[in-house]
Design a protein around this motif. Sequence first.
Motif, PDB file in Angstrom:
ATOM      1  N   PHE A   1      75.315  19.890  39.977  1.00 33.74           N
ATOM      2  CA  PHE A   1      74.811  18.987  41.013  1.00 33.74           C
ATOM      3  C   PHE A   1      75.949  18.483  41.887  1.00 33.74           C
ATOM      4  O   PHE A   1      77.118  18.516  41.498  1.00 33.74           O
ATOM      5  CB  PHE A   1      74.051  17.811  40.375  1.00 33.74           C
ATOM      6  CG  PHE A   1      72.673  18.203  39.939  1.00 33.74           C
ATOM      7  CD1 PHE A   1      71.604  18.117  40.820  1.00 33.74           C
ATOM      8  CD2 PHE A   1      72.446  18.705  38.662  1.00 33.74           C
ATOM      9  CE1 PHE A   1      70.339  18.502  40.441  1.00 33.74           C
ATOM     10  CE2 PHE A   1      71.173  19.096  38.275  1.00 33.74           C
ATOM     11  CZ  PHE A   1      70.122  19.001  39.164  1.00 33.74           C
TER      12      PHE A   1
ATOM     13  N   ALA B   1      79.390  13.641  33.498  1.00 35.18           N
ATOM     14  CA  ALA B   1      78.556  13.354  32.337  1.00 35.18           C
ATOM     15  C   ALA B   1      77.661  14.572  32.163  1.00 35.18           C
ATOM     16  O   ALA B   1      77.463  15.361  33.092  1.00 35.18           O
ATOM     17  CB  ALA B   1      77.727  12.099  32.577  1.00 35.18           C
TER      18      ALA B   1
ATOM     19  N   ALA C   1      73.967  16.374  30.466  1.00 33.53           N
ATOM     20  CA  ALA C   1      72.610  16.089  30.004  1.00 33.53           C
ATOM     21  C   ALA C   1      71.925  17.379  29.600  1.00 33.53           C
ATOM     22  O   ALA C   1      72.299  18.491  30.028  1.00 33.53           O
ATOM     23  CB  ALA C   1      71.811  15.399  31.109  1.00 33.53           C
ATOM     24  N   GLN C   2      70.931  17.238  28.731  1.00 37.92           N
ATOM     25  CA  GLN C   2      69.958  18.308  28.487  1.00 37.92           C
ATOM     26  C   GLN C   2      68.586  17.663  28.621  1.00 37.92           C
ATOM     27  O   GLN C   2      68.315  16.619  28.019  1.00 37.92           O
ATOM     28  CB  GLN C   2      70.154  18.925  27.104  1.00 37.92           C
ATOM     29  CG  GLN C   2      71.403  19.813  27.041  1.00 37.92           C
ATOM     30  CD  GLN C   2      71.411  20.749  25.837  1.00 37.92           C
ATOM     31  OE1 GLN C   2      71.302  20.284  24.711  1.00 37.92           O
ATOM     32  NE2 GLN C   2      71.541  22.050  26.081  1.00 37.92           N
ATOM     33  N   GLY C   3      67.727  18.299  29.395  1.00 38.20           N
ATOM     34  CA  GLY C   3      66.412  17.683  29.652  1.00 38.20           C
ATOM     35  C   GLY C   3      66.610  16.326  30.292  1.00 38.20           C
ATOM     36  O   GLY C   3      67.430  16.191  31.206  1.00 38.20           O
ATOM     37  N   ASP C   4      65.924  15.298  29.806  1.00 43.09           N
ATOM     38  CA  ASP C   4      66.041  13.982  30.440  1.00 43.09           C
ATOM     39  C   ASP C   4      67.018  13.056  29.717  1.00 43.09           C
ATOM     40  O   ASP C   4      67.018  11.855  29.959  1.00 43.09           O
ATOM     41  CB  ASP C   4      64.664  13.318  30.588  1.00 43.09           C
ATOM     42  CG  ASP C   4      64.024  13.013  29.244  1.00 43.09           C
ATOM     43  OD1 ASP C   4      64.696  13.183  28.197  1.00 43.09           O
ATOM     44  OD2 ASP C   4      62.853  12.603  29.247  1.00 43.09           O
TER      45      ASP C   4
ATOM     46  N   LEU D   1      71.101  12.201  28.169  1.00 43.09           N
ATOM     47  CA  LEU D   1      72.531  12.458  28.178  1.00 43.09           C
ATOM     48  C   LEU D   1      72.956  13.026  26.828  1.00 43.09           C
ATOM     49  O   LEU D   1      72.359  12.726  25.798  1.00 43.09           O
ATOM     50  CB  LEU D   1      73.298  11.159  28.444  1.00 43.09           C
ATOM     51  CG  LEU D   1      73.132  10.576  29.857  1.00 43.09           C
ATOM     52  CD1 LEU D   1      73.720   9.174  29.922  1.00 43.09           C
ATOM     53  CD2 LEU D   1      73.801  11.489  30.883  1.00 43.09           C
TER      54      LEU D   1
ATOM     55  N   VAL E   1      73.369  20.420  31.768  1.00 40.47           N
ATOM     56  CA  VAL E   1      73.369  19.916  33.137  1.00 40.47           C
ATOM     57  C   VAL E   1      74.617  19.068  33.358  1.00 40.47           C
ATOM     58  O   VAL E   1      74.877  18.127  32.598  1.00 40.47           O
ATOM     59  CB  VAL E   1      72.099  19.081  33.395  1.00 40.47           C
ATOM     60  CG1 VAL E   1      72.048  18.644  34.856  1.00 40.47           C
ATOM     61  CG2 VAL E   1      70.863  19.879  33.019  1.00 40.47           C
TER      62      VAL E   1
ATOM     63  N   LEU F   1      76.690  16.424  35.537  1.00 38.99           N
ATOM     64  CA  LEU F   1      76.412  15.356  36.491  1.00 38.99           C
ATOM     65  C   LEU F   1      77.720  14.723  36.948  1.00 38.99           C
ATOM     66  O   LEU F   1      78.330  13.950  36.218  1.00 38.99           O
ATOM     67  CB  LEU F   1      75.513  14.302  35.824  1.00 38.99           C
ATOM     68  CG  LEU F   1      74.266  14.859  35.117  1.00 38.99           C
ATOM     69  CD1 LEU F   1      73.600  13.787  34.261  1.00 38.99           C
ATOM     70  CD2 LEU F   1      73.279  15.445  36.110  1.00 38.99           C
ATOM     71  N   PRO F   2      78.156  15.030  38.164  1.00 46.27           N
ATOM     72  CA  PRO F   2      79.401  14.427  38.670  1.00 46.27           C
ATOM     73  C   PRO F   2      79.179  12.949  38.989  1.00 46.27           C
ATOM     74  O   PRO F   2      78.049  12.455  38.896  1.00 46.27           O
ATOM     75  CB  PRO F   2      79.675  15.235  39.947  1.00 46.27           C
ATOM     76  CG  PRO F   2      78.335  15.668  40.415  1.00 46.27           C
ATOM     77  CD  PRO F   2      77.519  15.895  39.166  1.00 46.27           C
TER      78      PRO F   2
END
Lengths: 150, 150, 81, 81
Positions: free
Chosen positions: C7, C52, C54-57, C59, C73, C75-76
Motif C-alpha cells: 500500500f 506494520a 496485517a493478515q485479513g483484518d 495486525l 499485507v 502497511l507503511p
Amino acid sequence: MSRMTEQPLDMGQLLRETENDACGALVVFGGIVRNHHAGKGVSGMSYSAYGPMAEKVLAELEQETLQKFPVSECRIVHRTGDLAIGEASVLVVVRAPHRGDAFDGARYAIDTLKVRLPVWKHDFYEDGSDAYQDGVPLETAASRDAENSQ
Amino acid sequence: MSRMTEQPLDMGQLLRETENDACGALVVFGGIVRNHHAGKGVSGMSYSAYGPMAEKVLAELEQETLQKFPVSECRIVHRTGDLAIGEASVLVVVRAPHRGDAFDGARYAIDTLKVRLPVWKHDFYEDGSDAYQDGVPLETAASRDAENSQ
Amino acid sequence: MLTVELFGVLQQAAGDRQLQLDALPEPPTVAAVLDQLARRHPALAPHLRRVACAQGDSLVRQDQTIDTSRPLVLLPPVSGG
Amino acid sequence: MLTVELFGVLQQAAGDRQLQLDALPEPPTVAAVLDQLARRHPALAPHLRRVACAQGDSLVRQDQTIDTSRPLVLLPPVSGG
C-alpha cells in the motif's frame, strides 16, 4: 445569517459562509435542547435575549477568537424564541489550517459565550412547571480584571 | 453510511443517525482537503485504504470513544478515492450530555484515527508532481505497550 | 510461496500492488519474511523498518509466525484524516 | 425618572418587563440606583447582587454615573448556549 435569530439555525449555510481552501480542519459545536434538566423532564424551552448587546457580543467574540487562536474562520449564531427538544440553540463554526487550533478556538468561543452573552433560558417541564435556569453572572470588564489578577 | 466510502461524506445524514434527545452537546470534526501542503500548491488528492482493516478500526474506535468518555453517540466516516479542494476526507460526530465531554471525545477520536487507520494520502501538486504524504507509523499493540510503559 | 500486498508509498517503490515471495524462511515469522523481502526487493528495503503488517483484518506482530497461504499485507506509515 | 428594563428571572420577580423609578439618587450611579430599586421593589432585591447593567449595547460599571434619559437594563445571570 444574523447572529441572533428566531429562525431555525442553518448549519449548511454557516458551512458555506465559512468555506476556506486554506483550512484543513473544521470544528462545529452545537448546543441542542435536551429532554431533561436537573433531574426533571423538559418538554420545551424558550430563549430570550437582550438584543442590542447580544449581537455585538457575538461579533466581538468571533473577532477575539480569530485573534487569540491561529484560526481563519469563526461564526457564531444563537437562536431565540421557542425551541423543541433536539433543536439547536447555538452553533459555533471554526475553520483552521490545523485541527488542534480549530478545537481550541471552538471551545474558547462557546465557553466564553456562556459567560458573556445576555441570553436567558426558560425551561418548560413535563410536570407543567417552568423556571428560568439559574445562570452565571455576566462577565464584566471588572470581573475579568479581578479574575486575571488572582 | 458505511464507515469507509468513495461517496462524498454526508454530514446531514450523520447528524440524523446520531440524534439523541438526552444530549445537549454536539461536536463535529471535519478534515478538509487543503490547497497547500509543505509549502506547495495542491490541486487535488487521493486517499487509498486497506479496506478490510480500515472499516474494523473505525468501528472499534467509535466503541472505544464511547467507553473512554461520557459521550452517548460517536460516528466516524472516512472517504477514499479522488477528492477536490474543499471536500471532506473525514467526519467525526460526537454527542454528549455535556460539552466538555463532546469536545474531548471528538478530539480523541480524530487524534487516534490518525495513528491507527490504514489510509494513505496521495497529493497532486499544482506543479505537476505528486507524492504520498509521509505519515506516522501505524500504532500497533506493541508500540502502544511500549508507549504506556514509558 | 507467499503473496505480499503493498500500500501507499510501497506500491510506488515496488512499481506494483503485490509481489510473490518464494523460498520462505523457516519458520516464516513476520521479521524473517521482511528480511527476505528486503534482500529480494532492495527498492523496498528503506521502507520496511517503519511498516506494520496485517493478515485479513488483524495486525500481526514481528515475532509472529504467519499462515503463508494467506497474503501478508504491508502497511507503511499512515496519513488518513 | 428612569426607565429600568428587566430580563429573565427579573421579569418573573417584578411581574413586568420594565419599571419606572422616580426620585433618583444624586449623582445617579448604577450602585445607588440599584439600592433605590431594592427599597422600592423588595421582590427584586435578592437578585440585584448578581445583576450586570447596560445602557444601549454597552455594559456600565457599578460606580458609573448614568444618563437617566436612557433606559438602564438589568441583566441577571445568563444561561445561553
